[in-house]
Design a protein around this motif. Sequence first.
Motif, mmCIF file in Angstrom:
data_model
loop_
_atom_site.group_PDB
_atom_site.id
_atom_site.type_symbol
_atom_site.label_atom_id
_atom_site.label_comp_id
_atom_site.label_asym_id
_atom_site.label_seq_id
_atom_site.Cartn_x
_atom_site.Cartn_y
_atom_site.Cartn_z
ATOM 1 N N ILE A 120 24.283 -2.529 53.434
ATOM 2 C CA ILE A 120 23.321 -1.922 52.497
ATOM 3 C C ILE A 120 22.138 -2.853 52.250
ATOM 4 C CG2 ILE A 120 23.017 -1.263 50.072
ATOM 5 C CD1 ILE A 120 25.914 -0.117 50.246
ATOM 6 N N MET A 150 24.918 1.535 46.807
ATOM 7 C CA MET A 150 23.959 2.146 47.735
ATOM 8 C C MET A 150 22.947 2.999 46.977
ATOM 9 S SD MET A 150 26.276 5.040 49.649
ATOM 10 C CE MET A 150 26.324 6.749 49.039
ATOM 11 N N ALA A 192 20.353 6.906 50.946
ATOM 12 C CA ALA A 192 21.796 6.743 51.074
ATOM 13 C C ALA A 192 22.518 8.033 50.714
ATOM 14 C CB ALA A 192 22.267 5.600 50.181
#
Length: 211
Positions: A100, A137, A145
Amino acid sequence: MIEKKQKIVIVGGTGFVGQGLIKYLSSDLFEVHSISRHPFNGKPGDQTQYHAIDLSESEQLRPIVSDADWVIDAVGILLPNPLKNQTYQNSSYEPAHQLIHLLAQEVKPKFLFISANAGPFFMRPYLKAKLAVEREMAQVLPGRAFAVYPGIIFDPARQSSYWPGVALTHLKSISYFNKFRPVARAEFAKEVAGILTGKSSPLLRRTVNKI
């Protein structure tokens, strides 16, 4: 005019779920890359490009993901294994965390996380790790995301999940079992392929308020 293929990077592409995705994704639509810790050779005719890279090696990983259309996180464990020092923290959360934050430095790739719809009480630590990734995220990659929420993913290739998956499929009419959302691996891959091409999917929504 032939449209350019989407570049899809599957992190954990040599695992059970990752291999199911690779088997389904059409080479006419996608240029597929797999990332895993260990070298892997695909079956004859498999056009996937396999890369053996530790996720902590961000400078090796960056050239592969920077121009991707989608990066799929298929990494994780179902149960911890003390003998192999596998915990939800180091085998599920940490790989996603590193990925991420690497993608946050890039502009293009979208991130698709394979989360979970629900589980029995003893799977609470597993679900807690999934929720931790979802929160991160959403904070770090807003608008880029996405998560899918399958239950048990089953296929004859893995007997340990196949028979429980089949059994749960026949029990879906009972509300308690319906939340476990069993899905055949090929059907799961089909839904993911649709998401990658802009289609909606029921797997993009969790069906329970509390897991």
